[in-house]
Motif scaffolding. Structure first.
Motif, PDB file in Angstrom:
ATOM      1  N   LEU A 478       8.988  -4.112   5.273  1.00  0.00           N
ATOM      2  CA  LEU A 478      10.359  -3.365   5.810  1.00  0.00           C
ATOM      3  C   LEU A 478      10.194  -1.839   5.452  1.00  0.00           C
ATOM      4  O   LEU A 478      10.751  -1.065   6.250  1.00  0.00           O
ATOM      5  N   GLY A 479       9.554  -1.486   4.505  1.00  0.00           N
ATOM      6  CA  GLY A 479       9.328   0.099   4.312  1.00  0.00           C
ATOM      7  C   GLY A 479       8.191   0.594   5.241  1.00  0.00           C
ATOM      8  O   GLY A 479       8.405   1.722   5.376  1.00  0.00           O
ATOM      9  N   LYS A 480       7.425  -0.261   5.704  1.00  0.00           N
ATOM     10  CA  LYS A 480       6.487   0.467   6.953  1.00  0.00           C
ATOM     11  C   LYS A 480       7.245   0.503   7.819  1.00  0.00           C
ATOM     12  O   LYS A 480       6.975   1.665   8.714  1.00  0.00           O
ATOM     13  N   GLU A 481       8.308  -0.446   8.200  1.00  0.00           N
ATOM     14  CA  GLU A 481       9.163   0.031   9.461  1.00  0.00           C
ATOM     15  C   GLU A 481      10.130   1.289   9.353  1.00  0.00           C
ATOM     16  O   GLU A 481      10.396   2.070  10.310  1.00  0.00           O
ATOM     17  N   VAL A 482      10.564   1.492   8.111  1.00  0.00           N
ATOM     18  CA  VAL A 482      11.258   2.505   7.746  1.00  0.00           C
ATOM     19  C   VAL A 482      10.149   3.861   7.955  1.00  0.00           C
ATOM     20  O   VAL A 482      10.999   4.898   8.373  1.00  0.00           O
ATOM     21  N   GLY A 483       9.177   3.748   7.349  1.00  0.00           N
ATOM     22  CA  GLY A 483       8.291   4.595   7.481  1.00  0.00           C
ATOM     23  C   GLY A 483       8.015   5.439   8.998  1.00  0.00           C
ATOM     24  O   GLY A 483       8.021   6.515   9.318  1.00  0.00           O
ATOM     25  N   THR A 492       7.683  13.982   8.220  1.00  0.00           N
ATOM     26  CA  THR A 492       6.300  13.724   7.780  1.00  0.00           C
ATOM     27  C   THR A 492       6.169  12.667   6.543  1.00  0.00           C
ATOM     28  O   THR A 492       6.921  12.719   5.529  1.00  0.00           O
ATOM     29  N   VAL A 493       5.678  11.408   6.662  1.00  0.00           N
ATOM     30  CA  VAL A 493       6.020  10.548   5.954  1.00  0.00           C
ATOM     31  C   VAL A 493       4.406  10.073   5.181  1.00  0.00           C
ATOM     32  O   VAL A 493       3.435   9.498   5.916  1.00  0.00           O
ATOM     33  N   ASP A 494       4.603   9.697   4.041  1.00  0.00           N
ATOM     34  CA  ASP A 494       3.276   9.223   3.203  1.00  0.00           C
ATOM     35  C   ASP A 494       3.762   8.036   2.739  1.00  0.00           C
ATOM     36  O   ASP A 494       4.692   7.877   1.851  1.00  0.00           O
ATOM     37  N   LEU A 495       3.102   6.729   2.926  1.00  0.00           N
ATOM     38  CA  LEU A 495       3.445   5.502   2.289  1.00  0.00           C
ATOM     39  C   LEU A 495       2.481   4.829   1.532  1.00  0.00           C
ATOM     40  O   LEU A 495       1.261   4.927   2.232  1.00  0.00           O
ATOM     41  N   VAL A 622      12.087  10.664  -1.869  1.00  0.00           N
ATOM     42  CA  VAL A 622      11.179   9.527  -2.545  1.00  0.00           C
ATOM     43  C   VAL A 622      11.942   8.344  -2.445  1.00  0.00           C
ATOM     44  O   VAL A 622      13.110   8.146  -2.753  1.00  0.00           O
ATOM     45  N   ILE A 623      11.458   7.456  -1.710  1.00  0.00           N
ATOM     46  CA  ILE A 623      11.984   5.988  -1.729  1.00  0.00           C
ATOM     47  C   ILE A 623      11.150   5.059  -2.554  1.00  0.00           C
ATOM     48  O   ILE A 623      10.041   4.728  -2.105  1.00  0.00           O
ATOM     49  N   ALA A 624      11.810   4.339  -3.278  1.00  0.00           N
ATOM     50  CA  ALA A 624      10.987   3.293  -4.021  1.00  0.00           C
ATOM     51  C   ALA A 624      11.885   2.293  -4.274  1.00  0.00           C
ATOM     52  O   ALA A 624      13.291   2.220  -4.211  1.00  0.00           O
ATOM     53  N   VAL A 712       6.152   2.690  -1.673  1.00  0.00           N
ATOM     54  CA  VAL A 712       6.830   4.049  -2.071  1.00  0.00           C
ATOM     55  C   VAL A 712       6.614   5.137  -1.073  1.00  0.00           C
ATOM     56  O   VAL A 712       5.444   5.349  -0.654  1.00  0.00           O
ATOM     57  N   LEU A 713       7.657   5.657  -0.532  1.00  0.00           N
ATOM     58  CA  LEU A 713       7.524   6.634   0.554  1.00  0.00           C
ATOM     59  C   LEU A 713       7.794   8.042   0.265  1.00  0.00           C
ATOM     60  O   LEU A 713       8.979   8.025  -0.583  1.00  0.00           O
ATOM     61  N   THR A 714       6.962   8.904   0.287  1.00  0.00           N
ATOM     62  CA  THR A 714       7.620  10.171   0.198  1.00  0.00           C
ATOM     63  C   THR A 714       7.661  10.991   1.378  1.00  0.00           C
ATOM     64  O   THR A 714       6.638  10.824   2.441  1.00  0.00           O
ATOM     65  N   VAL A 715       8.722  11.573   1.534  1.00  0.00           N
ATOM     66  CA  VAL A 715       9.203  12.039   3.006  1.00  0.00           C
ATOM     67  C   VAL A 715       9.235  13.420   2.949  1.00  0.00           C
ATOM     68  O   VAL A 715      10.109  14.028   2.023  1.00  0.00           O
ATOM     69  N   ARG A 716       8.455  14.158   3.572  1.00  0.00           N
ATOM     70  CA  ARG A 716       8.710  15.967   3.893  1.00  0.00           C
ATOM     71  C   ARG A 716       9.670  15.949   4.903  1.00  0.00           C
ATOM     72  O   ARG A 716       9.222  15.639   6.091  1.00  0.00           O
ATOM     73  N   LEU A 717      10.626  16.608   4.770  1.00  0.00           N
ATOM     74  CA  LEU A 717      11.830  16.748   5.732  1.00  0.00           C
ATOM     75  C   LEU A 717      11.269  17.413   6.922  1.00  0.00           C
ATOM     76  O   LEU A 717      10.613  18.458   6.690  1.00  0.00           O
ATOM     77  N   ALA A 718      11.867  17.100   8.296  1.00  0.00           N
ATOM     78  CA  ALA A 718      11.107  17.712   9.315  1.00  0.00           C
ATOM     79  C   ALA A 718      11.540  19.218   9.285  1.00  0.00           C
ATOM     80  O   ALA A 718      12.879  19.617   8.908  1.00  0.00           O
ATOM     81  N   VAL A 719      10.854  20.092   9.711  1.00  0.00           N
ATOM     82  CA  VAL A 719      11.098  21.677   9.833  1.00  0.00           C
ATOM     83  C   VAL A 719      10.955  21.742  11.467  1.00  0.00           C
ATOM     84  O   VAL A 719      10.452  21.239  12.106  1.00  0.00           O
TER      85      VAL A 719
END
Length: 833
Positions: A478-483, A492-495, A622-624, A712-719
């Motif tokens: 489910l985290g993969k889908e969210v990413g 920009t998403v790192d999972l 950060v989503i955990a 664990v998703l780290t999301v750098r928010l869109a510029v």
């Protein structure tokens, strides 16, 4: 030469010897034509605009321009009847300009009908026929002159001078004609007779209607669709339909072309569905053919989709996955799937089940057993095999909302579930054996107790506004889908996969996400239970965990539920905003009818929250998760395992902790083998997917990849980036919707010839609330609510409306990265059910 050109030349010839030409035209037929006579020497004065100004201008030209140059000419257009006697000529303020010049019409040769005959010699009798009822338009005359027998139909259906519409084009125009066409039909004398002739000669139909266009349309729809159905029918036509009008072999090509075009043309879907449904009901086709399993290749009516559906299901049940793929390829995108909720649900269940069965075929015993370490198995799962669980969740979600289940569907569901259970249990056996061998987390490179140190602490030191989302039960797939959805929204998403804190009980595993958990987290026997203790502070609930952060950070941090954040006004960002999402776990714990939909909705909320965090001013998210979950919708008696004897301070569905022994049906670990600090001497877990509580269908406290491996998703928010100018427009033919799955036309544009596909979020909104989202269809990301559109194209997209909503709403198209609204379309509901 067209009649327009012929008459213009005819009038120019009059100007050869006449310095003036008065054109009397009370019906406005020649107005545009006369304007084309103007040139450097020919002065055209239009009295239809102003009689006074026209006379003044004519007087000036007559007294100044004409005497100065004998090549100059004056043409005076008069929207008046030509004077027929001397008294009328005296009263006509313009007649004096015709003295010494020419007047049109004047002689019998100037009559419109005679001009038409002169333009098209050899067509005199046909011209007399169409003039018998009324004076036809230029287009009708040109259609007749070009040899077209059906001049009135040509004109009515949009044929123009010099452009003849084909039979198919005329029939399609009639079938889809608007109320304006119906009014024009009613006014056009002779159209009924011409239609009946056309129907007989070109369609093979002895038309019984013709007085009103709606009656004609009903007859054509029934004739065309029934004919197409019979052409494609591989079984004998039942006797009760023998006298229903239908086309013969001569008309086969035309009728098949009509049917295909009607289903494929953008904007005609709802019209087709409405008329095909009416034909089916009027003739009783679906009742008669209810038990037929082969109705040909063409899907004219909704019930014919059953042919493909039954073959598809039976092929999968027989293990013929390649044949099933061909069946799906043939039916994919057919008009009925998007307009019949039951049918759409059936196909969604069937397709998800097929994907699951196909994937199950890759999970061979050899493939699973080839992974000899825990790290290897987890890597394989998080790179690829997680999709097996993704397919299963989608399958169960669509199964949950299936309105009705036939015996065939029930058989199919049971088979798919059995396949999932067989393969997942083999994978589970290998996983548990590796945990027993290596302990936890074994050689896995990352674990939840490191999240704070790796991601949160550096952001706090840098004073980078960060949101920390605790997503209860966000399992890896489910985290993969969210990413993926967040990436579609421009972020920009790192999972990375992470080893959850075991046992994966919320109050314990959530504590592992706090600062100091890697060194100071202890599982303490408190009263009759086990509680998480961090640096001497017992953490029994969410408030206690938030208290740890308040003590550490003071007003540098805030905490809210995700729902409260989404529904509250924007606030100035703080260094750390903690948001809690609990709906996934609470929905799973109450697993029942439609319980999986809230899980999907919770994932959508995550995406919406991240988008709002960008708007508020946060730089990183950060989503955990504390743990994942397992779905076993079909509980079997053998799943229940006896609870081993002991003094258990923690007793959950899948695990126990305290003092005791595991017995034969469970696995036992000391705290050290699980990298725990605790005064419990044994941590016990049910083998395989066993449970200690009967009728358990959702669980998360045990040992499995699904429960223990979290994202664990780290999301750098869109510029916001400079983008080429792009636009999106929405349209709908009627302005109101009659069902819960309406089709919306979406057109995308870009100024760049080489523009990338546009990612657009489309949703229905009323009173600030989302009341409809994009339905599952090609190109749509359900979690993001987005679709990829190719600039320069128009797509037909299906919305899925909330069942309990009725009223006015807007469909909006939004750039998900910037929040810019491209377009909105105001509609209303007009449900008939």
């Amino acid at each position: 030469m067209t009649i327009n050109q012929y008459i213009a030349d005819y009038l120019r010839q009059k100007l050869v010897d006449s310095p003036t030409l008065l054109v009397y035209d009370p019906n406005g037929r020649y107005h545009d034509l006369v304007q084309t006579l103007a040139s450097g020497l020919v002065h055209v004065v239009d009295a239809s605009k102003s009689f006074i100004k026209a006379r003044e201008e004519a007087q000036r030209i007559y007294t100044e321009e004409l005497p100065a140059n004998d090549q100059d000419r004056l043409v005076l257009y008069l929207p008046l009847k030509s004077p027929t006697d001397n008294q009328a000529r005296i009263q006509d303020p313009y007649f004096m300009f015709g003295l010494g010049g020419a007047i049109f019409p004047l002689t019998p040769a100037d009559r419109y009908v005679e001009l038409c005959k002169a333009c098209y010699p050899g067509q005199e009798s046909k011209i007399d026929t169409i003039f018998a009822d009324s004076e036809p338009s230029f287009e009708t005359v040109d259609a007749l002159g070009a040899g077209n027998t059906y001049a009135l139909l040509q004109t009515l259906t949009g044929g123009k001078s010099g452009v003849t519409r084909s039979d198919a084009e005329m029939v399609l125009a009639l079938m889809t004609g608007s109320p304006d066409m119906a009014i024009a039909w009613k006014k056009q004398k002779g159209i009924t007779a011409e239609w009946k002739t056309f129907a007989k000669q070109q369609l093979g139909l002895k038309a019984s209607s013709g007085g009103a266009l709606p009656d004609v349309q009903e007859e054509i729809w029934r004739y065309v669709l029934f004919s197409e159905f019979v052409y494609d029918l591989p079984v004998p036509l039942p006797a009760q339909f023998a006298n229903v009008p239908r086309g013969g072999e001569t008309q086969r090509k035309l009728i098949l072309e009509l049917g295909q075009t009607l289903r494929q043309r953008k904007g005609w879907e709802e019209l087709y569905v409405e008329n095909a449904g009416k034909v089916d009901v009027d003739l009783g086709l679906s009742d008669v053919f209810a038990q037929e399993t082969d109705l040909g290749e063409i899907i004219t009516f909704a019930f014919e989709d059953n042919t493909y559906f039954h073959r598809y299901i039976n092929d999968i049940l027989a293990g013929k996955l390649a044949e099933a793929a061909q069946e799906w390829s043939a039916v994919q995108g057919n008009i009925w799937e998007g307009h019949d909720p039951q049918r759409a649900a059936n196909w969604q269940v069937a397709r998800c089940g097929a994907e699951l069965m196909r994937f199950a075929g890759t999970l061979t015993d050899e493939a699973i057993q080839s992974h000899k370490t825990l790290a290897q198995l987890v890597e394989q799962y998080t790179n690829n095999w997680y999709r097996f669980d993704q397919f299963q969740r989608s399958f169960e979600q669509y199964t949950d909302i299936l309105p009705d289940r036939s015996e065939l569907i029930e058989t199919y569901i049971k088979r798919v579930r059995q396949n999932y259970r067989n393969r997942s249990e083999l994978l589970q056996k290998q996983y548990q054996s590796l945990v027993v061998r290596e302990g936890w987390p074994g050689t896995m490179p990352f674990q939840n107790t490191s999240v704070w140190n790796k991601y949160i602490e550096p952001s706090l030191k840098a004073h980078l506004p960060t949101a920390y989302i605790w997503a209860d039960a966000l399992r890896f797939e489910l985290g993969k889908e969210v990413g993926t959805a967040l990436t579609k929204n421009g972020h920009t998403v790192d999972l990375i996969p992470s080893a959850a804190f075991i046992p994966t009980v919320t109050k314990l595993a959530m504590a592992a996400l706090l600062p100091g958990a890697d060194q100071k987290l202890y599982l303490r026997h408190v009263g009759e239970s086990i509680e998480a203790e961090l640096d001497g502070v017992v953490l029994k609930n969410l408030q206690d965990r938030v208290g740890v952060l308040r003590t550490r950070l003071g007003d540098r941090m805030q905490h809210q539920s995700l729902d409260n954040f989404l529904n509250s006004p924007k606030q100035k960002p703080v260094d750390l905003l903690c948001l809690s999402l609990t709906e996934i776990d609470t929905s799973g714990e109450s697993l029942g009818s439609n319980a999986l939909l809230p899980i999907q909705e919770a994932a959508k909320k995550l995406v919406r929250a991240v988008n709002k965090l960008k708007q508020v001013g946060y730089k990183q998210v950060v989503i955990a998760a504390d743990h994942g979950f397992v779905l076993h919708p079909d509980y079997e008696p053998g799943d229940n395992m006896p609870k081993p004897p002991g003094d258990w301070w923690l007793a959950k569905k899948r695990c126990l902790a305290g003092i005791g022994t595991p017995g034969d049906t469970s696995l036992g670990f000391t705290p050290e083998r699980l990298s725990l600090r605790s005064d419990a001497t044994q941590f016990i877990f049910a083998r395989q997917f066993g449970v200690y509580q009967a009728n358990t269908r959702y669980f998360h406290e045990g040992l499995s990849l699904q429960e223990n491996i979290v994202p664990v998703l780290t999301v750098r928010l869109a510029v916001v980036k400079t983008e080429s100018k792009a636009d999106v427009t929405l349209s709908h033919k009627k302005g109101f919707i009659t069902g819960l799955r309406p089709s919306i036309q979406v057109a995308a544009f870009s100024e760049s010839l080489f523009a990338e596909p546009l990612v657009v979020r489309i949703e229905a909104v009323a009173g600030g609330e989302v009341v409809g989202t994009l339905a599952d269809q090609t190109g749509v990301n359900l979690l993001a609510g987005t679709v990829e559109l190719t600039p320069g194209t128009t797509s037909s997209l299906t919305l899925e409306m909330e069942e309990d909503f009725e009223g006015n709403f807007d469909v909006v198209a939004i750039n998900p990265a910037t929040g810019k609204q491209y377009h909105f379309l105001s509609l209303r509901t007009d449900y008939s059910f």
